[in-house]
Design a protein around this motif. Structure first.
Motif, PDB file in Angstrom:
ATOM      1  N   LEU A 266       0.817  -1.216   0.000  1.00 44.42           N
ATOM      2  CA  LEU A 266       0.000   0.000   0.000  1.00 44.42           C
ATOM      3  C   LEU A 266       0.848   1.264   0.000  1.00 44.42           C
ATOM      4  CD1 LEU A 266      -2.738  -0.905   2.646  1.00 44.42           C
ATOM      5  CD2 LEU A 266      -3.054  -0.756   0.168  1.00 44.42           C
ATOM      6  N   LEU A 267       1.987   1.204   0.651  1.00 42.55           N
ATOM      7  CA  LEU A 267       2.824   2.388   0.823  1.00 42.55           C
ATOM      8  C   LEU A 267       3.641   2.749  -0.411  1.00 42.55           C
ATOM      9  CD1 LEU A 267       4.069   1.711   4.467  1.00 42.55           C
ATOM     10  CD2 LEU A 267       2.293   3.316   3.743  1.00 42.55           C
ATOM     11  N   VAL A 268       3.626   1.895  -1.442  1.00 45.44           N
ATOM     12  CA  VAL A 268       4.361   2.180  -2.675  1.00 45.44           C
ATOM     13  C   VAL A 268       3.573   3.211  -3.486  1.00 45.44           C
ATOM     14  CG1 VAL A 268       5.254   1.258  -4.841  1.00 45.44           C
ATOM     15  CG2 VAL A 268       5.395  -0.110  -2.747  1.00 45.44           C
ATOM     16  N   VAL A 269       4.188   4.375  -3.732  1.00 45.97           N
ATOM     17  CA  VAL A 269       3.507   5.428  -4.489  1.00 45.97           C
ATOM     18  C   VAL A 269       4.134   5.660  -5.865  1.00 45.97           C
ATOM     19  CG1 VAL A 269       2.594   6.618  -2.468  1.00 45.97           C
ATOM     20  CG2 VAL A 269       4.877   7.217  -3.323  1.00 45.97           C
ATOM     21  N   LYS A 270       5.352   5.169  -6.058  1.00 43.67           N
ATOM     22  CA  LYS A 270       5.993   5.254  -7.368  1.00 43.67           C
ATOM     23  C   LYS A 270       6.807   3.984  -7.590  1.00 43.67           C
ATOM     24  CE  LYS A 270       6.402  10.314  -7.346  1.00 43.67           C
ATOM     25  NZ  LYS A 270       5.235  10.502  -8.233  1.00 43.67           N
ATOM     26  N   ALA A 271       6.893   3.569  -8.841  1.00 39.03           N
ATOM     27  CA  ALA A 271       7.642   2.350  -9.153  1.00 39.03           C
ATOM     28  C   ALA A 271       8.284   2.454 -10.524  1.00 39.03           C
ATOM     29  CB  ALA A 271       6.726   1.135  -9.092  1.00 39.03           C
ATOM     30  N   HIS A 272       9.473   1.872 -10.632  1.00 41.02           N
ATOM     31  CA  HIS A 272      10.094   1.650 -11.922  1.00 41.02           C
ATOM     32  C   HIS A 272      10.351   0.163 -12.012  1.00 41.02           C
ATOM     33  CE1 HIS A 272      13.852   1.796 -14.682  1.00 41.02           C
ATOM     34  NE2 HIS A 272      12.748   1.679 -15.404  1.00 41.02           N
ATOM     35  N   LEU A 273       9.691  -0.498 -12.963  1.00 42.32           N
ATOM     36  CA  LEU A 273       9.800  -1.944 -13.133  1.00 42.32           C
ATOM     37  C   LEU A 273      10.489  -2.262 -14.446  1.00 42.32           C
ATOM     38  CD1 LEU A 273       6.215  -3.098 -12.024  1.00 42.32           C
ATOM     39  CD2 LEU A 273       8.253  -2.828 -10.613  1.00 42.32           C
ATOM     40  N   VAL A 274      11.484  -3.124 -14.388  1.00 44.38           N
ATOM     41  CA  VAL A 274      12.157  -3.624 -15.592  1.00 44.38           C
ATOM     42  C   VAL A 274      11.880  -5.112 -15.690  1.00 44.38           C
ATOM     43  CG1 VAL A 274      14.375  -3.976 -16.750  1.00 44.38           C
ATOM     44  CG2 VAL A 274      13.975  -1.887 -15.421  1.00 44.38           C
TER      45      VAL A 274
END
Length: 311
Positions: free
Chosen positions: A299-307
């Motif tokens: 829930l606390l993840v507000v931004k992500a960069h996924l490869v």
């Protein structure tokens, strides 16, 4: 007082919802946004997108200052300023940038090109293919009414209007080895994302990598200081449907949902860079299903960069 009232997120949602219900809403909304963004491009915004360029290059194992070799990229979500396609182009890549609507206009494309040229001259950014930068600078001398394709195609950038779930009619996308997005996925429904990821796997090369920047926060929080980035997790599905109009759609997917969609469509996450808020961000919030049973760490993840790469 008027400004304070206007900052309420629900007032913004109501106004946008009313516009969404009007005949020709999409065209009207597009016209309003074009007017607001006509000459507005800040250096900070440009550099934030340039950071995406560098990280997309890292997804290929490229440090960012080296010319791309035989790199064919697809971007989903062209937007208003083609900063990421320009960044990949001046590193030697070719780019097909796909959107469901056409937001590009010559003066905004020129603004982005000029800022790229100026920042490179000032030593604030570097490029991997100087000959491509030289071509960009020569294009800046073209007549002011030069159409967008004539500004971008010579750089190897090909804007296309299409549904990314089916790219059969765009053979130039087939065999792409880099597939990217930049704060776009959060505006797409889950089932549509499933189709896009599946299509990317179908048309991508055997060694294709995907690199996606995702903003998972409540976008209304950027307009109303009374709420935080997790506020929309307190709205029931019924209430959320009332405020989540098609002109400002947010899918409310959590990081675990993205991981699952990627796994189900044949992709394996190889690198994650996550921005989390402190647990105190949840203080005072009454979460509704399904968020009340979602792990707090997610829930606390507000931004992500996924490869990702093929599973």
């Amino acid at each position: 007082m008027a400004a304070e009232v206007l900052s309420h997120w629900w007032l913004r949602a109501a106004a946008q919802g009313a516009l969404a219900a009007a005949p020709g809403a999409s065209a009207l909304n597009d016209a309003l946004r074009r007017r607001r963004r006509s000459t507005f491009l800040t250096q900070d915004y440009f550099l934030s997108k340039w950071h995406h360029v560098i990280q997309h290059l890292h997804a290929l194992g490229n440090p960012g200052g080296v010319a791309l070799q035989r790199t064919r990229a697809i971007e989903i979500g062209t937007g208003w300023f083609p900063i990421v396609p320009l960044g990949l182009a001046v590193h030697g890549g070719t780019v097909v940038t796909v959107d469901v609507g056409n937001h590009l206009e010559p003066h905004r494309v020129r603004l982005a090109m000029q800022m790229l040229s100026d920042l490179e001259s000032a030593g604030q950014i570097t490029v991997g293919a100087p000959e491509h930068l030289a071509r960009l600078r020569s294009l800046l001398h073209a007549p002011a009414d030069t159409p967008v394709p004539e500004l971008l195609e010579p750089l190897g950038i090909h804007p296309r209007i299409a549904d990314a779930r089916d790219l059969s009619d765009l053979p130039e996308t087939h065999g792409a080895n880099l597939l990217v997005s930049n704060n776009t996925l959060e505006h797409i429904p889950a089932e549509t994302l499933r189709g896009i990821f599946a299509e990317f796997r179908r048309i991508g090369s055997g060694d294709a990598r995907m690199s996606h920047y995702i903003d998972l926060a409540d976008h209304y929080a950027g307009h109303d200081p009374r709420i935080n980035e997790l506020h929309f997790l307190t709205l029931s599905p019924r209430r959320w449907r009332l405020v989540n109009n098609r002109l400002g759609y947010q899918n409310r997917l959590q990081i675990g949902d993205y991981r699952q969609l990627l796994t189900e469509t044949g992709w394996r996450v190889t690198t994650e860079s996550l921005t989390r808020r402190k647990a105190t961000t949840l203080a005072g919030l009454t979460l509704v299903p399904p968020f009340d049973t979602t792990p707090v760490k997610e829930l606390l993840v507000v931004k992500a960069h996924l490869v990702t790469r093929r599973a």
